[in-house]
Design an enzyme around this catalytic site. Structure first.
Site, PDB file in Angstrom:
ATOM      1  N   ALA A   1      52.279  23.491  45.331  1.00 22.54           N
ATOM      2  CA  ALA A   1      53.184  23.633  46.004  1.00 22.54           C
ATOM      3  C   ALA A   1      53.954  22.474  46.441  1.00 22.54           C
ATOM      4  CB  ALA A   1      52.142  23.483  47.740  1.00 22.54           C
TER       5      ALA A   1
ATOM      6  N   LYS B   1      55.489  32.266  39.839  1.00 29.30           N
ATOM      7  CA  LYS B   1      54.823  31.177  38.682  1.00 29.30           C
ATOM      8  C   LYS B   1      55.110  31.892  37.997  1.00 29.30           C
ATOM      9  CE  LYS B   1      50.756  30.649  41.211  1.00 29.30           C
ATOM     10  NZ  LYS B   1      51.800  30.381  42.285  1.00 29.30           N
TER      11      LYS B   1
ATOM     12  N   THR C   1      58.448  35.831  45.876  1.00 29.37           N
ATOM     13  CA  THR C   1      57.214  36.590  45.553  1.00 29.37           C
ATOM     14  C   THR C   1      56.296  36.509  44.363  1.00 29.37           C
ATOM     15  OG1 THR C   1      58.289  37.859  43.721  1.00 29.37           O
ATOM     16  CG2 THR C   1      59.341  38.145  45.749  1.00 29.37           C
TER      17      THR C   1
ATOM     18  N   LYS D   1      49.500  27.993  35.957  1.00 23.11           N
ATOM     19  CA  LYS D   1      49.783  26.261  37.106  1.00 23.11           C
ATOM     20  C   LYS D   1      49.459  25.377  34.974  1.00 23.11           C
ATOM     21  CE  LYS D   1      48.624  26.980  41.337  1.00 23.11           C
ATOM     22  NZ  LYS D   1      48.003  26.807  42.097  1.00 23.11           N
TER      23      LYS D   1
ATOM     24  N   GLY E   1      45.803  32.193  54.673  1.00 24.75           N
ATOM     25  CA  GLY E   1      47.102  32.232  53.694  1.00 24.75           C
ATOM     26  C   GLY E   1      47.093  31.697  52.618  1.00 24.75           C
TER      27      GLY E   1
HETATM   28  N1  LIG Z   1      50.638  30.950  50.046  1.00 24.88           N
HETATM   29  C1  LIG Z   1      50.944  29.935  49.617  1.00 24.88           C
HETATM   30  O1  LIG Z   1      50.025  29.264  50.012  1.00 24.88           O
HETATM   31  C2  LIG Z   1      51.748  29.511  48.225  1.00 24.88           C
HETATM   32  C3  LIG Z   1      51.293  28.118  47.451  1.00 24.88           C
HETATM   33  C4  LIG Z   1      52.227  28.408  46.356  1.00 24.88           C
HETATM   34  C5  LIG Z   1      52.640  29.667  45.605  1.00 24.88           C
HETATM   35  N2  LIG Z   1      52.774  30.418  46.836  1.00 24.88           N
HETATM   36  C6  LIG Z   1      53.495  31.404  45.672  1.00 24.88           C
HETATM   37  O2  LIG Z   1      54.760  31.815  46.390  1.00 24.88           O
HETATM   38  C7  LIG Z   1      54.907  32.969  46.912  1.00 24.88           C
HETATM   39  C8  LIG Z   1      54.332  34.291  47.374  1.00 24.88           C
HETATM   40  O3  LIG Z   1      53.080  34.167  48.155  1.00 24.88           O
HETATM   41  P1  LIG Z   1      53.228  34.859  49.994  1.00 24.88           P
HETATM   42  O4  LIG Z   1      52.029  33.991  49.993  1.00 24.88           O
HETATM   43  O5  LIG Z   1      54.452  34.431  49.960  1.00 24.88           O
HETATM   44  O6  LIG Z   1      52.733  36.503  49.311  1.00 24.88           O
HETATM   45  P2  LIG Z   1      53.114  37.297  50.155  1.00 24.88           P
HETATM   46  O7  LIG Z   1      52.432  37.211  51.266  1.00 24.88           O
HETATM   47  O8  LIG Z   1      52.021  38.429  49.799  1.00 24.88           O
HETATM   48  O9  LIG Z   1      54.547  37.704  49.971  1.00 24.88           O
HETATM   49  C9  LIG Z   1      54.908  38.420  49.143  1.00 24.88           C
HETATM   50  C10 LIG Z   1      56.579  39.194  48.988  1.00 24.88           C
HETATM   51  O10 LIG Z   1      57.209  39.573  48.108  1.00 24.88           O
HETATM   52  C11 LIG Z   1      58.067  40.740  48.375  1.00 24.88           C
HETATM   53  N3  LIG Z   1      57.608  41.684  47.069  1.00 24.88           N
HETATM   54  C12 LIG Z   1      56.730  41.425  45.931  1.00 24.88           C
HETATM   55  N4  LIG Z   1      56.621  42.335  45.079  1.00 24.88           N
HETATM   56  C13 LIG Z   1      58.596  42.752  45.292  1.00 24.88           C
HETATM   57  C14 LIG Z   1      59.441  43.333  44.244  1.00 24.88           C
HETATM   58  N5  LIG Z   1      59.128  43.885  43.108  1.00 24.88           N
HETATM   59  N6  LIG Z   1      60.602  42.804  44.387  1.00 24.88           N
HETATM   60  C15 LIG Z   1      61.031  42.522  46.128  1.00 24.88           C
HETATM   61  N7  LIG Z   1      59.733  42.435  46.644  1.00 24.88           N
HETATM   62  C16 LIG Z   1      58.121  41.732  46.770  1.00 24.88           C
HETATM   63  C17 LIG Z   1      56.474  41.625  49.171  1.00 24.88           C
HETATM   64  O11 LIG Z   1      56.762  42.527  49.717  1.00 24.88           O
HETATM   65  P3  LIG Z   1      56.238  43.987  50.528  1.00 24.88           P
HETATM   66  O12 LIG Z   1      55.770  43.035  51.390  1.00 24.88           O
HETATM   67  O13 LIG Z   1      57.067  44.760  50.901  1.00 24.88           O
HETATM   68  O14 LIG Z   1      55.137  44.224  49.774  1.00 24.88           O
HETATM   69  C18 LIG Z   1      56.343  39.874  50.264  1.00 24.88           C
HETATM   70  O15 LIG Z   1      57.342  40.133  50.943  1.00 24.88           O
HETATM   71  C19 LIG Z   1      53.757  34.190  46.076  1.00 24.88           C
HETATM   72  O16 LIG Z   1      54.035  33.551  44.349  1.00 24.88           O
HETATM   73  C20 LIG Z   1      52.406  32.400  45.228  1.00 24.88           C
HETATM   74  O17 LIG Z   1      51.635  32.460  44.023  1.00 24.88           O
HETATM   75  C21 LIG Z   1      51.965  30.892  47.558  1.00 24.88           C
END
Ligand SMILES: NC(=O)c1ccc[n+]([C@@H]2O[C@H](COP(=O)([O-])OP(=O)(O)OC[C@H]3O[C@@H](n4cnc5c(N)ncnc54)[C@H](OP(=O)(O)O)[C@@H]3O)[C@@H](O)[C@H]2O)c1
Length: 362
Positions: free
Chosen positions: A158, A128, A104, A229, A211
């Site tokens: 990443a 983070k 999340t 970061k 994404g």
């Molecule tokens: N995407 C990238 O390229 C990337 C790169 C490096 C790091 N990250 C990190 O990876 C993480 C996820 O990114 P993402 O792109 O996958 O985001 P995303 O698609 O928006 O997914 C976020 C997920 O977290 C859930 N969530 C949010 N608040 C929550 C809570 N309080 N309790 C339980 N579940 C909760 C959401 O559920 P709902 O759908 O039910 O709201 C959703 O399943 C982030 O911290 C991001 O900084 C991402």
């Protein structure tokens, strides 16, 4: 024999339970795909049986004693209810072989880490927030992590190995003087698209569609994501920094706009960005979002750099990190690679989970 084969096998694979938070998000979904694809090889090669014991997001929770099917999760998820997490912790029982995986971007979820670690749950996080909270929390978390491990390699860059090597530099007594870099794959994609002629609003929407941005793209544009970061990096290098020691120059003053209202709000800045890009190009330069951190603090903001600077020549989505140490400063130690994307991030999270699982299985 499989490349993962190891020297010693016990007759029964060691089971390690996984609890995935953020299960239907982009990174969480890519993680589930990878778990499904690698499971059999890990049983054969490492003698470790990773089971998805529970999965959740804000909307649903699923739990199954003998493990959920990582792919067919939708049917298993039931709506969340009050107290369901506490009940889950009780069901999980002996916590010594459970890894919580935080996919999340929730500060609230991160706030639970010290308590979860003290209950004996190991944590692998792409989130983070825990590493970027005030120092008192961070110190408490590090103390809790001395008995049960917390890994967060993907929170910067990443899947590029950055935090492990940085920790090694510190442990071997190689003083880190400062770190400078392109730390946002989404912002490097965005500025590269602007230099290719895209409008600002259009490029932000493209980055979100692909994404590459945070769940809320204004977290990237506001500079907070890079600031977090920088804090994580600085602390790993041994700098004891509070969040307000990272100065942030946002790419846009827009705050609190989401959904369909976001694109028109951003479009109001299209002309100003086109003018900035044209001015940089006329001077033989490129605009990049640079993050810098040292023992006294750090900053993030747009800089106009000569086109031959290593940071200006990065490809879209790329992260570049220059680490200056007392031993390595001319040239600085440089790490670079793809720094955004759900699949590459999930691969990095999977590495953290494997490292934890092997530790727990010992
Ligand atoms: N995407 C990238 O390229 C990337 C790169 C490096 C790091 N990250 C990190 O990876 C993480 C996820 O990114 P993402 O792109 O996958 O985001 P995303 O698609 O928006 O997914 C976020 C997920 O977290 C859930 N969530 C949010 N608040 C929550 C809570 N309080 N309790 C339980 N579940 C909760 C959401 O559920 P709902 O759908 O039910 O709201 C959703 O399943 C982030 O911290 C991001 O900084 C991402």
């Amino acid at each position: 024999m499989n490349a993962l084969a190891v020297e010693r096998h016990s007759p029964l694979p060691k089971r390690v339970d996984l609890v995935l938070i953020g299960a239907r998000g982009r990174v969480g979904s890519a993680f589930r795909q990878r778990l499904q694809a690698c499971h059999a090889d890990l049983v054969r090669g490492l003698n470790i049986d990773l089971r998805l014991r529970a999965a959740m997001d804000r909307r649903g929770l699923a739990e199954r004693m003998d493990g959920l099917d990582p792919i067919a999760l939708d049917g298993a998820l039931r709506p969340r209810s009050a107290g369901d997490i506490e009940a889950l912790w009780l069901h999980l029982g002996r916590a010594s072989s459970t890894v919580l995986i935080d996919c999340t971007a929730s500060d609230e979820v991160a706030g639970h880490y010290p308590q979860w670690l003290r209950r004996g749950f190991a944590i692998a996080a792409a989130n983070k927030h825990a590493g970027a909270r005030p120092l008192a929390f961070y110190r408490d978390l590090q103390q809790a992590a001395q008995s049960t491990p917390w890994r967060y390699e993907t929170t910067v860059g990443a899947a590029i190995p950055i935090l492990g090597p940085l920790r090694d530099l510190r442990l071997r007594g190689e003083q880190v003087l400062g770190i400078r870099g392109l730390l946002s794959g989404s912002l490097s994609f965005l500025l590269a698209r602007l230099h290719q002629g895209a409008r600002f609003s259009q490029a932000v929407m493209e980055a979100r569609e692909l994404g590459y941005t945070e769940p809320d793209p204004l977290e990237d544009l506001g500079g907070e994501d890079v600031a977090r970061k920088l804090l994580i990096l600085g602390r790993e290098a041994g700098f004891e920094l509070e969040p307000d020691q990272i100065g942030v120059n946002p790419l846009t003053p827009i705050r609190g706009v989401s959904g369909p209202a976001l694109e028109p709000a951003l479009a109001a800045e299209d002309d100003a960005w086109a003018t900035r890009i044209a001015a940089a190009e006329a001077a033989g330069q490129r605009l990049v979002v640079v993050g810098e951190v040292g023992p006294e603090g750090g900053s993030v903001g747009v800089q106009s750099l000569s086109a031959d600077d290593a940071l200006a020549s990065a490809s879209p989505r790329e992260n570049v990190l220059q680490i200056r140490t007392a031993l390595q400063h001319q040239p600085a130690l440089t790490l670079r690679g793809p720094g955004a994307g759900a699949e590459v991030t999930a691969a990095g999270v999977f590495s953290d989970v494997l490292a934890l699982a092997q530790q727990l299985a010992r």
